[in-house]
Design an enzyme around this catalytic site. Structure first.
Site, PDB file in Angstrom:
ATOM      1  CB  CYS A   3      -0.902  -0.022   1.236  1.00  0.00           C
ATOM      2  SG  CYS A   3      -1.758   1.526   1.556  1.00  0.00           S
TER       3      CYS A   3
ATOM      4  CD1 TRP B  93      -5.743  -3.912   4.404  1.00  0.00           C
ATOM      5  CD2 TRP B  93      -4.233  -4.927   3.108  1.00  0.00           C
ATOM      6  NE1 TRP B  93      -5.441  -3.059   3.383  1.00  0.00           N
ATOM      7  CE2 TRP B  93      -4.516  -3.646   2.561  1.00  0.00           C
ATOM      8  CE3 TRP B  93      -3.300  -5.744   2.458  1.00  0.00           C
ATOM      9  CZ2 TRP B  93      -3.904  -3.178   1.413  1.00  0.00           C
ATOM     10  CZ3 TRP B  93      -2.689  -5.265   1.306  1.00  0.00           C
ATOM     11  CH2 TRP B  93      -2.992  -3.998   0.798  1.00  0.00           C
TER      12      TRP B  93
ATOM     13  NE  ARG C  86     -12.155   0.218   0.962  1.00  0.00           N
ATOM     14  CZ  ARG C  86     -10.909   0.635   0.931  1.00  0.00           C
ATOM     15  NH1 ARG C  86     -10.613   1.896   1.199  1.00  0.00           N
ATOM     16  NH2 ARG C  86      -9.932  -0.182   0.623  1.00  0.00           N
ATOM     17  CG  PHE C  87     -12.124  -3.337   7.778  1.00  0.00           C
ATOM     18  CD1 PHE C  87     -12.599  -3.027   9.038  1.00  0.00           C
ATOM     19  CD2 PHE C  87     -12.974  -3.981   6.879  1.00  0.00           C
ATOM     20  CE1 PHE C  87     -13.893  -3.361   9.414  1.00  0.00           C
ATOM     21  CE2 PHE C  87     -14.261  -4.325   7.247  1.00  0.00           C
ATOM     22  CZ  PHE C  87     -14.730  -4.009   8.514  1.00  0.00           C
ATOM     23  CB  THR C  88      -7.718   1.851   5.254  1.00  0.00           C
ATOM     24  OG1 THR C  88      -7.954   2.678   6.415  1.00  0.00           O
ATOM     25  CG2 THR C  88      -8.890   2.000   4.294  1.00  0.00           C
ATOM     26  CB  VAL C  89      -2.877  -0.696   6.150  1.00  0.00           C
ATOM     27  CG1 VAL C  89      -3.244  -1.918   6.937  1.00  0.00           C
ATOM     28  CG2 VAL C  89      -2.814  -0.994   4.659  1.00  0.00           C
TER      29      VAL C  89
ATOM     30  CD  GLU D 135      -5.262  10.732   5.848  1.00  0.00           C
ATOM     31  OE1 GLU D 135      -4.259  10.878   5.121  1.00  0.00           O
ATOM     32  OE2 GLU D 135      -6.349  10.268   5.436  1.00  0.00           O
ATOM     33  CB  SER D 136      -0.911   7.618   5.245  1.00  0.00           C
ATOM     34  OG  SER D 136      -1.403   8.321   4.113  1.00  0.00           O
TER      35      SER D 136
END
Length: 316
Positions: free
Chosen positions: A50, A83, A119-122, A137-138
């Protein structure tokens, strides 16, 4: 539809345009706050595949946070459950979850918020003490890493600043259009489901690449802003290093390639990769290519991962 049943690989809106979900956990690690700076209290969950998570790995490495902030890497095989950790999919280079024994990233979200339905984000910046997500939040995580743990770092690392006060206006302005047309622009092309949606985004993407090429050509610098490494370089790098191996073919961003059509961007990217291990050491082309070509079955139903390009990135 419940979060348990939602197919999180479905991206496009009814008009064919890709709409990115806003991040939901937006706290920061800071003195006097709910999340105080502490060694070993926090944990970073990422995917090597990602580009958003990749930003956080680069800043973690640049700032020397490895001993303060452990990291776990998920498998690149993102399916309907999102993931997976190595305990659910033992892909080379993937880790099991040492904190919650989660099988998938979604399990962490449900620990933090049982009724979570997004959603299940990285990336996920996790607080082991409170068993919750600090931030997902990157762009905010990398800014937090820039300063949050300085008190624990040796002087030379604490003084590193990738968002310096005197360059913030320039950085913010460049980040804004780069995010909209490049970082997110490749996704707007790749996940478009109508020709109109695709064509309305692929033009602006390459116009912005032309603009970035011009900035580097004019300055002759190894960096985008202020002749020094900043957040702007980090945020662009994670998109461009994936461009030729993935976005050109998989996302139909094939008006040109970085290596053949953008000599100054190519030089800039190669310098970061080959001369700074914070970039090279966090770039895993096997995870990157496997994830995109395997996970997005609406684009690539055969799940065949292409052999090329060779090499993944050119030598200096």
């Amino acid at each position: 539809m419940s979060a348990e049943k939602k197919d999180i690989t479905s991206w496009a809106a009814k008009d064919g345009q890709f709409k990115r979900q806003a991040s939901t956990f937006r706290d920061e690690i800071k003195k006097g706050g709910q999340f105080e700076p502490e060694k070993g209290r926090y944990h970073l969950y990422v995917s090597y595949a990602c580009p958003w998570a990749h930003r956080t790995l680069i800043v973690r490495a640049l700032k020397g946070l490895e001993d303060i902030l452990p990291v776990s890497v998920v498998s690149p095989h993102m399916g309907q459950d999102g993931w997976p950790f190595a305990s659910a999919d033992a892909f080379p280079g993937a880790d099991s979850d040492p904190n919650e024994n989660a099988k998938h990233v979604k399990d962490l979200y449900f620990v933090a918020q049982p009724d979570y339905n997004m959603r299940f984000t990285v990336p996920v910046l996790w607080d082991k003490k409170l068993r919750t997500v600090v931030n997902n939040e990157s762009s905010e995580i990398i800014r937090n890493f820039n300063t949050a743990f300085n008190e624990f770092l040796p002087k030379e690392k604490a003084e590193l600043d990738y968002y310096p006060q005197e360059l913030r206006k320039e950085i913010d302005e460049l980040n804004d259009w780069v995010y909209n047309t490049v970082n997110n622009g490749v996704y707007k092309c790749g996940f478009a489901t109508t020709p109109e949606a695709y064509e309305s985004n692929v033009g602006p993407l390459f116009q912005s690449l032309d603009r970035l090429e011009g900035i580097l050509e004019k300055s002759g610098s190894d960096y985008l802003i202020g002749n020094r490494l900043t957040e702007a370089d980090i945020r662009l790098y994670t998109t461009l290093v994936r461009f030729d191996p993935v976005y050109v073919g998989h996302f139909k961003c094939n008006i040109g390639t970085i290596r053949h059509n953008y000599p100054h961007l190519n030089r800039w990217m190669k310098n970061l990769y080959w001369k700074n291990d914070a970039f090279k050491g966090t770039t895993n082309f096997e995870h990157i290519k496997t994830h995109y070509y395997w996970s997005h079955t609406q684009i690539n139903p055969t799940r065949i991962v292409p052999v090329g390009p060779k090499p993944n990135i050119e030598p200096l």
